[in-house]
Design a protein around this motif. Structure first.
Motif, mmCIF file in Angstrom:
data_model
loop_
_atom_site.group_PDB
_atom_site.id
_atom_site.type_symbol
_atom_site.label_atom_id
_atom_site.label_comp_id
_atom_site.label_asym_id
_atom_site.label_seq_id
_atom_site.Cartn_x
_atom_site.Cartn_y
_atom_site.Cartn_z
ATOM 1 N N VAL A 247 -41.868 50.457 49.607
ATOM 2 C CA VAL A 247 -41.186 51.623 49.033
ATOM 3 C C VAL A 247 -41.006 52.735 50.063
ATOM 4 O O VAL A 247 -39.975 53.411 50.101
ATOM 5 N N SER A 248 -42.001 52.903 50.936
ATOM 6 C CA SER A 248 -41.953 54.019 51.877
ATOM 7 C C SER A 248 -40.839 53.842 52.907
ATOM 8 O O SER A 248 -40.473 54.781 53.601
ATOM 9 N N GLU A 249 -40.282 52.631 52.984
ATOM 10 C CA GLU A 249 -39.190 52.414 53.941
ATOM 11 C C GLU A 249 -37.834 52.375 53.267
ATOM 12 O O GLU A 249 -36.824 52.079 53.899
ATOM 13 N N MET A 250 -37.792 52.656 51.955
ATOM 14 C CA MET A 250 -36.547 52.419 51.224
ATOM 15 C C MET A 250 -35.578 53.598 51.155
ATOM 16 O O MET A 250 -34.387 53.406 51.063
ATOM 17 N N GLY A 251 -36.071 54.819 51.174
ATOM 18 C CA GLY A 251 -35.145 55.944 51.012
ATOM 19 C C GLY A 251 -34.707 56.077 49.556
ATOM 20 O O GLY A 251 -34.705 55.098 48.803
ATOM 21 N N ALA A 252 -34.333 57.299 49.162
ATOM 22 C CA ALA A 252 -34.049 57.580 47.750
ATOM 23 C C ALA A 252 -32.919 56.710 47.189
ATOM 24 O O ALA A 252 -33.013 56.199 46.074
ATOM 25 N N ASP A 253 -31.857 56.513 47.958
ATOM 26 C CA ASP A 253 -30.721 55.736 47.462
ATOM 27 C C ASP A 253 -31.095 54.283 47.213
ATOM 28 O O ASP A 253 -30.798 53.708 46.175
ATOM 29 N N LYS A 254 -31.767 53.716 48.203
ATOM 30 C CA LYS A 254 -32.195 52.325 48.115
ATOM 31 C C LYS A 254 -33.084 52.094 46.893
ATOM 32 O O LYS A 254 -32.938 51.116 46.163
ATOM 33 N N ARG A 255 -34.008 53.042 46.680
ATOM 34 C CA ARG A 255 -34.927 52.883 45.551
ATOM 35 C C ARG A 255 -34.172 52.906 44.239
ATOM 36 O O ARG A 255 -34.406 52.097 43.346
ATOM 37 N N ALA A 256 -33.244 53.843 44.124
ATOM 38 C CA ALA A 256 -32.471 53.951 42.888
ATOM 39 C C ALA A 256 -31.643 52.689 42.670
ATOM 40 O O ALA A 256 -31.561 52.165 41.561
ATOM 41 N N GLN A 257 -31.040 52.202 43.742
ATOM 42 C CA GLN A 257 -30.214 51.002 43.607
ATOM 43 C C GLN A 257 -31.049 49.787 43.211
ATOM 44 O O GLN A 257 -30.599 48.929 42.465
ATOM 45 N N ALA A 258 -32.268 49.721 43.734
ATOM 46 C CA ALA A 258 -33.131 48.587 43.413
ATOM 47 C C ALA A 258 -33.679 48.688 41.991
ATOM 48 O O ALA A 258 -34.186 47.717 41.442
ATOM 49 N N GLY A 259 -33.592 49.905 41.388
ATOM 50 C CA GLY A 259 -34.029 50.058 40.005
ATOM 51 C C GLY A 259 -35.366 50.746 39.841
ATOM 52 O O GLY A 259 -36.016 50.614 38.819
ATOM 53 N N LEU A 260 -35.772 51.512 40.871
ATOM 54 C CA LEU A 260 -36.995 52.311 40.734
ATOM 55 C C LEU A 260 -36.579 53.747 40.444
ATOM 56 O O LEU A 260 -35.847 54.357 41.217
ATOM 57 N N PHE A 261 -37.031 54.266 39.331
ATOM 58 C CA PHE A 261 -36.626 55.598 38.889
ATOM 59 C C PHE A 261 -37.840 56.514 38.931
ATOM 60 O O PHE A 261 -38.868 56.215 38.328
ATOM 61 N N LEU A 262 -37.723 57.611 39.658
ATOM 62 C CA LEU A 262 -38.798 58.594 39.717
ATOM 63 C C LEU A 262 -38.272 59.846 39.050
ATOM 64 O O LEU A 262 -37.321 60.461 39.522
ATOM 65 N N ALA A 263 -38.894 60.224 37.956
ATOM 66 C CA ALA A 263 -38.297 61.217 37.072
ATOM 67 C C ALA A 263 -38.088 62.569 37.725
ATOM 68 O O ALA A 263 -37.198 63.296 37.356
ATOM 69 N N PHE A 264 -38.920 62.888 38.706
ATOM 70 C CA PHE A 264 -38.774 64.223 39.292
ATOM 71 C C PHE A 264 -38.014 64.142 40.598
ATOM 72 O O PHE A 264 -38.183 64.946 41.476
#
Ligand SMILES: Nc1ncnc2c1ncn2[C@@H]1O[C@H](COP(=O)(O)OP(=O)(O)OP(=O)(O)O)[C@@H](O)[C@H]1O
Ligand SMILES: [Mg+2]
Length: 257
Positions: free
Chosen positions: A70-87
């Motif tokens: 996760v620490s290497e993914m960046g905000a866009d990558k995480r969102a695209q992969a389907g990880l949602f961080l509410a804040f």
């Protein structure tokens, strides 16, 4: 393998203070996990580290989403992969309305899933889904045309957070419920929203030191988090035990909850 996997995760502040001291946690679609612990135990720090906040460095172990660090993914990558961080977007975004924000977020995810080709959601389809979701979450229509989080009340922010989750359909949602300012209705809407959105495709990690919300969310798994570590795990009954007895039994000797 779980979709979100924390293995001996350690998080430190910039001055080197270790806040999260080795956490193992697995979250998969279909599951609601609650991470509960007293003020200052490091829950938000854990969540900030997952979102890549620069002040919270992962200094040991790993956080994997779908096998990726996760620490290497960046905000866009995480969102695209389907990880949602509410804040993920806690601040007001001047000039961007809730509607346009949601539409660009959805289109970015669709583009990534279409292998980089633009594949925008048809506007009538988007509008219909947005209006239905807003009605369901009892969000006043005028909020959709306001700038994201600009002057929103605590309860409005929370509702819009759940609206984002409903529209983006993440595979894992991490929600940090630090906000104790929710009235009973907002609490119920947020809790029911999370309950309804979790299903075969979606799981959630709800972080709270706040027992009331769990009465509505009804987590499948409860993890007690004290001083940077998970010290006890169980089912929903554990949340009730905490409500009655507090964290005292889990604290180091001499400490107060
Ligand atoms: N950016 C920071 N700078 C300095 N100290 C910090 C920072 N972030 C967190 N801390 C400290 O780390 C500890 C853990 O804080 P954190 O916000 O993670 O706790 P929490 O479990 O989320 O608490 P709460 O239940 O009150 O939300 C606290 O002692 C806090 O003061
Ligand atoms: Mg917190």
């Amino acid at each position: 393998m779980a979709l979100l996997e924390l293995n001996d995760l350690r998080v430190s502040l910039e001055d080197g203070t270790e806040i999260v001291k080795g956490v193992d946690l697995d979250v998969s679609p279909g599951e609601i996990h609650a991470l509960m612990g007293p003020n200052g135990s490091g829950k938000s720090s854990l969540a900030y580290a997952l979102m890549g906040h620069p002040a919270y460095e992962i200094t040991g172990g790993e956080a994997l989403f779908d096998g990726q660090d996760v620490s290497e993914m960046g905000a866009d990558k995480r969102a695209q992969a389907g990880l949602f961080l509410a804040f993920q977007y806690p601040h007001a975004i001047p000039g961007v309305t809730v509607t346009s924000f949601l539409r660009s977020a959805i289109n970015a995810i669709r583009k990534a899933r279409a292998g980089g080709e633009d594949d925008p959601v048809p506007i009538p389809e988007f509008r219909k889904e947005l209006l239905e979701a807003m009605e369901h979450l009892k969000i006043p229509r005028e909020l959709a045309q306001r700038y994201l989080n600009d002057g929103f009340s605590g309860g409005e922010k929370k509702r819009v957070e759940i609206l984002q989750m409903a529209m983006l359909k993440p595979r894992i949602a991490v929600l940090d419920e630090t906000d104790s300012g929710l009235d009973i209705d907002a609490l119920r809407i947020v809790a029911n929203g999370v309950r309804e959105l979790v299903g075969p495709e979606t799981g959630a990690l709800v972080i709270t030191h706040y027992q009331r919300i769990l009465n509505h969310i009804k987590p499948d798994f409860v993890h007690v988090f004290v001083d940077g570590r998970i010290v006890e795990e169980g089912g929903p009954e554990l949340a009730h035990k905490l409500e009655e007895e507090g964290y005292e039994a889990f604290l180091p000797e001499g400490a107060e909850a």
